[in-house]
Motif scaffolding. Structure first.
Motif: not given
Length: 174
Positions: A16-21, A141-144
């Motif tokens: 949860v500390a990582s925005t993408p993950q 929400d995106g590939p990055n």
């Protein structure tokens, strides 16, 4: 399969500390004693999850694949190639589903393939930033993998602790 990391709270899910993950899961296989391996656990083959088949969670297009990353020795990690061998699926809703840590050379899909829910992708491994065989799964929400935003993933139908559950997002301990 056991949800080692999952949920919306940092105590349940360090992702949860990582925005993408932020909605990511780490799934292991454990025995009745909550142990993820047999014998000494010094070989990948000692781990229940190692070599187990991984399947597509939904219909999608294979956005990207990485293969050829050697599996780590248990307890040693490869942060340089953090996702290790991976598959990224792109859904019709422009969501990207990341599967990480596949067994080296086991991925059977390629970029541009259309996959159906339940289709075999490859085998669970211990590649990348992984200390033992497990499946890392998250949606964003995106590939990055660095800049895009992750979301909670809900499974339409899932057996959780012996009970069939609908529209559920697993949490640590399930």
């Amino acid at each position: 399969w056991y949800t080692y990391w999952g949920g919306t709270d940092k105590r349940e899910n360090y992702h949860v500390a990582s925005t993408p993950q932020q909605g990511a899961f780490d799934f292991f296989i454990v025995d009745k004693n909550d142990k993820s391996y047999v014998r000494s656990g010094t070989r990948n083959e000692d781990y229940y999850a190692f070599g187990k088949p991984i399947y597509a969670v939904c219909d999608a297009v294979v956005y990207d694949v990485n293969t050829g990353v050697e599996d780590n020795r248990p307890s040693q990690m490869n942060p340089i190639e953090a996702m290790g061998n991976y598959v990224i699926l792109k859904t019709v809703n422009e969501e990207y589903i990341f599967y990480a840590h596949f067994q080296n050379e086991s991925i059977k899909v390629k970029k541009g393939d259309t996959v159906k829910q339940g289709q075999y992708l490859g085998n669970c491994g211990n590649s990348g930033n992984s200390s033992e065989a497990h499946l890392h799964l998250h949606i964003q929400d995106g590939p990055n993998v660095i800049a895009d935003v992750g979301a909670r993933c809900f499974f339409t139908s899932l057996v959780v602790n012996g009970t069939l559950t609908q529209d559920y997002s697993p949490v640590k301990g399930d």
